[in-house]
Design a protein around this motif. Structure first.
Motif, mmCIF file in Angstrom:
data_model
loop_
_atom_site.group_PDB
_atom_site.id
_atom_site.type_symbol
_atom_site.label_atom_id
_atom_site.label_comp_id
_atom_site.label_asym_id
_atom_site.label_seq_id
_atom_site.Cartn_x
_atom_site.Cartn_y
_atom_site.Cartn_z
ATOM 1 N N GLU A 16 0.807 -1.203 0.000
ATOM 2 C CA GLU A 16 0.000 0.000 0.000
ATOM 3 C C GLU A 16 0.842 1.256 0.000
ATOM 4 O O GLU A 16 0.503 2.270 -0.610
ATOM 5 C CB GLU A 16 -0.951 0.019 1.206
ATOM 6 C CG GLU A 16 -2.005 -1.073 1.169
ATOM 7 C CD GLU A 16 -1.488 -2.372 1.742
ATOM 8 O OE1 GLU A 16 -0.306 -2.388 2.123
ATOM 9 O OE2 GLU A 16 -2.257 -3.347 1.809
ATOM 10 N N VAL A 642 -17.122 -1.443 7.198
ATOM 11 C CA VAL A 642 -15.992 -2.348 7.008
ATOM 12 C C VAL A 642 -15.034 -1.801 5.953
ATOM 13 O O VAL A 642 -13.807 -1.849 6.115
ATOM 14 C CB VAL A 642 -16.510 -3.747 6.624
ATOM 15 C CG1 VAL A 642 -15.362 -4.638 6.162
ATOM 16 C CG2 VAL A 642 -17.209 -4.396 7.811
ATOM 17 N N SER A 643 -15.582 -1.261 4.865
ATOM 18 C CA SER A 643 -14.730 -0.666 3.833
ATOM 19 C C SER A 643 -13.954 0.529 4.370
ATOM 20 O O SER A 643 -12.763 0.692 4.077
ATOM 21 C CB SER A 643 -15.592 -0.241 2.637
ATOM 22 O OG SER A 643 -16.302 -1.337 2.107
ATOM 23 N N GLY A 645 -13.120 0.965 7.460
ATOM 24 C CA GLY A 645 -12.100 0.436 8.364
ATOM 25 C C GLY A 645 -10.897 -0.098 7.617
ATOM 26 O O GLY A 645 -9.750 0.104 8.039
ATOM 27 N N ARG A 646 -11.129 -0.779 6.498
ATOM 28 C CA ARG A 646 -9.996 -1.271 5.712
ATOM 29 C C ARG A 646 -9.192 -0.119 5.117
ATOM 30 O O ARG A 646 -7.951 -0.184 5.069
ATOM 31 C CB ARG A 646 -10.516 -2.182 4.609
ATOM 32 C CG ARG A 646 -11.082 -3.505 5.117
ATOM 33 C CD ARG A 646 -11.624 -4.352 3.977
ATOM 34 N NE ARG A 646 -12.145 -5.618 4.471
ATOM 35 C CZ ARG A 646 -12.741 -6.531 3.700
ATOM 36 N NH1 ARG A 646 -12.898 -6.296 2.398
ATOM 37 N NH2 ARG A 646 -13.189 -7.658 4.226
ATOM 38 N N ASN A 648 -8.898 2.866 6.411
ATOM 39 C CA ASN A 648 -8.128 3.444 7.517
ATOM 40 C C ASN A 648 -6.933 2.576 7.866
ATOM 41 O O ASN A 648 -5.856 3.080 8.213
ATOM 42 C CB ASN A 648 -9.030 3.623 8.730
ATOM 43 C CG ASN A 648 -10.099 4.678 8.517
ATOM 44 O OD1 ASN A 648 -9.935 5.579 7.699
ATOM 45 N ND2 ASN A 648 -11.200 4.560 9.238
ATOM 46 N N GLN A 649 -7.117 1.259 7.786
ATOM 47 C CA GLN A 649 -5.996 0.373 8.077
ATOM 48 C C GLN A 649 -4.877 0.533 7.059
ATOM 49 O O GLN A 649 -3.694 0.529 7.404
ATOM 50 C CB GLN A 649 -6.489 -1.074 8.095
ATOM 51 C CG GLN A 649 -5.419 -2.088 8.496
ATOM 52 C CD GLN A 649 -5.969 -3.493 8.573
ATOM 53 O OE1 GLN A 649 -7.159 -3.712 8.359
ATOM 54 N NE2 GLN A 649 -5.112 -4.443 8.863
ATOM 55 N N LYS A 650 -5.250 0.704 5.790
ATOM 56 C CA LYS A 650 -4.222 0.951 4.779
ATOM 57 C C LYS A 650 -3.509 2.275 5.026
ATOM 58 O O LYS A 650 -2.291 2.375 4.850
ATOM 59 C CB LYS A 650 -4.853 0.940 3.391
ATOM 60 C CG LYS A 650 -5.351 -0.433 2.952
ATOM 61 C CD LYS A 650 -5.950 -0.376 1.551
ATOM 62 C CE LYS A 650 -6.454 -1.739 1.118
ATOM 63 N NZ LYS A 650 -7.043 -1.709 -0.253
ATOM 64 N N GLU A 653 -1.047 1.755 7.720
ATOM 65 C CA GLU A 653 0.143 1.065 7.232
ATOM 66 C C GLU A 653 1.061 2.022 6.483
ATOM 67 O O GLU A 653 2.289 1.955 6.624
ATOM 68 C CB GLU A 653 -0.282 -0.088 6.320
ATOM 69 C CG GLU A 653 -0.986 -1.232 7.031
ATOM 70 C CD GLU A 653 -0.074 -1.955 7.996
ATOM 71 O OE1 GLU A 653 1.152 -1.948 7.764
ATOM 72 O OE2 GLU A 653 -0.582 -2.522 8.987
#
Length: 709
Positions: A16, A642-643, A645-646, A648-650, A653
């Protein structure tokens, strides 16, 4: 230079982060030769070149980039942000201020005026927010407690203040939906006037009987008055007020729980802090007392000790043999059986106290008062003793310190909520109500909740002034006595204190339907509890010497509050279902739903009086056919979250990789600086050697004299 270029820094990046354009902020900042050799720039060179071409000629990148996304021109919010909010050094902020002035001179008058007004407006809002935060109650007290005992103890008092605000909001709703309409429109003609006399006494305020039973405190006071329309009457307003209180409480508690969970998830094990952060960034700059500064040193030292203890525990746990594990699991099984036996004994004591309290009539007034308060006394005694026993039991189970704290908290949560639930079950299933068919059952149930609330506050008062304060005086007057040494220093156990707050708030939620003024009583008792606990902390307690991680997380406490709210909603639903299922035995004989009316009858009459389209809509919303669209809407909402959250997780990272590359850049610059220093010293050494070769030889002399050391 070759040794630096041979290092592969791409292994520090994720998939990412290689696609990130955040590093494009260097298009105009660093146009030097050394900048092109940085590892982070070499790793993201293709993306950076495209970003520089796209943004060439635009404003400064440090102000174009805001929270990881590129600018959209002059309307970017980063330009209107105060300079102190920008992540820059002092020189960078000075340059940004100069560029803003130059850019304002190049744009039109209207855009310049708009930007200046936006900056001034944000500055005014920030100053107003700071002024309003200074007007919050107990702000100076919280600052004092934080300076002497740290953030953990302050979090408890902030939680108390939050519960006070919540109960005051409930009081406003009770006045608007229940007490206000009854005051303005009156009650039914058959209602008795509210007078203090006859058999009334001061004990009624402790027992909840007599004058207090006829007052607006309890359910039976609110009867139908002149406000008696089909869809606007006292029963519907009463039900609407209670439901709004529970629903609004659910929204507020869930919001605080989710916010705390996100914070804990961000700072959890996935993003754990290393030891260097604990050493260099662990200081609390709000400390004012030198003793508190010494204590903070102890906190940091004990935190490192706790970290090493957990690491050694992990190593010791990995080295256990099969026989050791079998013996440990057997020991834990026996200790859990002991915990279950203690819980069973506590529940039996509550049942015994409930059955004994039913035979309180015919005794002396003091004995009768004690018998009436026997269930609250038993519940308070159980909730006071067993958590400390659970803490001792968890120390023998060979868990880590954090796991010991969590196990004790989970058992204490189950004890407090289950003891209250068992007590409510015994009240609902007892046959005492059938003995008095003319008494109001809702008032009798509300009386029990009232006594629980009052006795919980009395227990807090007595614990502070009859136990903790004399214990502190004994330690000050006779510090060398045997009793003072056995009692030890007093600690402010934050988890157990918060458990008491959650228990009292759960009692308030459970009893608000039967005792509408219970939120007002709860707000007053919480205010008094704040000052009592303040006296206990500042006068009787010493700060904790060991780092306690369980006290710094509020997620578990708010989750307990959520469980208490769900218990209150379940209790109310069970009571209303009983009235509908068995109307002959559980029909209300007083209050807004008296004269054979129930919640379902009153709401049914209102629905039938509505126009036909409204009736069709309401029946569709309560039918099974509405379940499918509702489930689909929930799926869409969950998919969206959920999207997000993903994404934000990227982003997290990418930020982590940026931090790693920043450290790589620093190491690279340090090596470059060391190389430059060596090159500067090398010509000086060559010039010194040439001078020594040209100098004439010196005659040999004796050895130099010895120096005395």
């Amino acid at each position: 230079m070759e040794e630096h270029n041979s290092v592969n820094f791409m292994r520090l990046l994720s998939d990412e982060s290689t696609l990130s354009t955040v590093s494009s902020d260097s298009c105009e900042y660093y146009q030097t030769e050394i900048f092109d050799l940085l590892p982070s720039i070499q790793a993201s060179r293709p993306e950076q070149d495209r970003a520089c071409e796209a943004h060439q000629g635009g404003p400064e990148a440090g102000e174009r980039i805001s929270h990881g996304h590129p600018s959209r021109g002059p309307k970017d919010k980063a330009f209107t942000q105060p300079l102190r909010n920008l992540v820059m050094c002092i020189q960078g902020k000075r340059d940004a201020r100069y560029r803003r002035k130059m850019q304002i001179s190049n744009i039109g008058f209207w855009e310049s005026w708009r930007r200046s007004q936006s900056i001034n407006r944000k500055r005014v809002w920030a100053q107003m927010g700071g002024a309003l935060s200074g007007l919050l109650p107990w702000q100076h007290t919280l600052h004092t407690i934080e300076g002497r005992f740290g953030v953990g103890v302050k979090a408890y008092f902030v939680f108390v203040r939050y519960l006070v605000y919540l109960n005051l909001l409930h009081c406003a709703l009770v006045w608007g939906f229940i007490l206000g309409p009854t005051t303005f429109y009156g009650r039914s003609n058959s209602s008795e006037p509210l007078k203090f006399g006859g058999n009334d006494s001061v004990l009624d305020f402790f027992q909840g009987s007599g004058y207090l039973d006829r007052s607006p405190v309890f359910f039976g006071f609110y009867t139908r008055g002149s406000l008696n329309l089909l869809c606007l009457n006292t029963p519907l307003l009463y039900l609407a007020g209670i439901l709004i209180i529970l629903f609004l409480s659910l929204i507020l508690v869930v919001r605080r729980t989710t916010v705390g969970y996100k914070h804990t998830w961000m700072l959890g094990k996935r993003y754990s802090m290393n030891v260097s952060y604990k050493i260099f960034c662990g200081w609390d700059f709000t400390i004012q007392d030198p003793a508190a500064a010494t204590l903070k040193h102890c906190f940091i030292r004990n935190g490192l000790k706790l970290f090493l203890e957990e690491e050694s525990f992990s190593v010791r746990e990995a080295q256990r043999t099969l026989g050791q594990r079998v013996r440990l699991y057997l020991l834990r099984f026996v200790l859990n059986l002991l915990v279950l036996c203690l819980l069973g004994g506590a529940f039996y004591l509550i049942y015994f106290a409930t059955k004994t309290a039913q035979y309180e009539s015919g005794h002396y007034w003091l004995v009768s008062l004690v018998l009436q308060y026997l269930p609250p006394i038993t519940i308070t005694f159980v909730n006071l003793i067993l958590p400390h026993i659970f803490r001792k039991i968890s120390s023998f189970e060979d868990y880590s310190f954090t796991m010991q704290v969590n196990a004790t908290l989970v058992r204490s949560i189950f004890l407090k909520l289950a003891s209250l639930g068992i007590y409510l079950f015994f009240i609902f299933t007892t046959t005492e109500y059938q003995k008095y068919p003319f008494h109001c059952m809702e008032n009798m149930f509300g009386r029990e909740m009232y006594k629980l609330c009052i006795f919980n506050f009395l227990a807090t008062f007595c614990n502070a002034f009859l136990l903790n304060y004399p214990r502190k005086l004994l330690q000050e007057k006779y510090p060398s006595s045997l009793l003072a040494r056995l009692s030890g220093k007093q600690r402010f156990l934050i988890p157990f204190k918060v458990l008491d707050l959650v228990y009292s708030q759960t009692v308030s939620w459970v009893g608000v339907y039967y005792c509408p003024l219970l939120p007002l009583i709860g707000a007053v008792t919480l205010m008094a509890t704040f000052y009592i606990q303040k006296f206990t902390v500042l006068r009787c307690c010493v700060a904790e010497q060991r780092m306690f991680r369980g006290s710094s997380s509020s997620v578990l406490f708010h989750f307990m509050l959520l469980l208490g709210l769900l218990m209150a909603a379940t209790t109310l639903g069970f009571n209303l279902y009983q009235q509908e299922a068995t109307p002959d035995q559980n029909m209300s004989s007083c209050g807004p739903f008296g004269n054979g009316e129930t919640v379902f009858n009153v709401t049914g009459v209102c629905v039938n009086s509505l126009p036909s389209p409204a009736q069709t809509t309401l029946r569709y919303l309560t039918s099974e056919a509405f379940a499918l669209p509702l489930i689909l809407a929930e799926i869409l909402i969950l998919t969206s979250y959920v999207s997000r959250g993903r994404a934000n997780q990227k982003a997290i990272e990418r930020l982590k990789d940026m931090l790693v590359m920043s450290s790589s850049d620093k190491r690279f610059l340090v090596k470059q600086h060391a190389t430059m220093l060596r090159r500067q010293k090398k010509p000086h050494r060559v010039w010194s050697a040439a001078i020594e070769e040209d100098a004439p030889p010196q005659p040999l002399e004796g050895p130099p004299p010895l120096q005395a050391y």
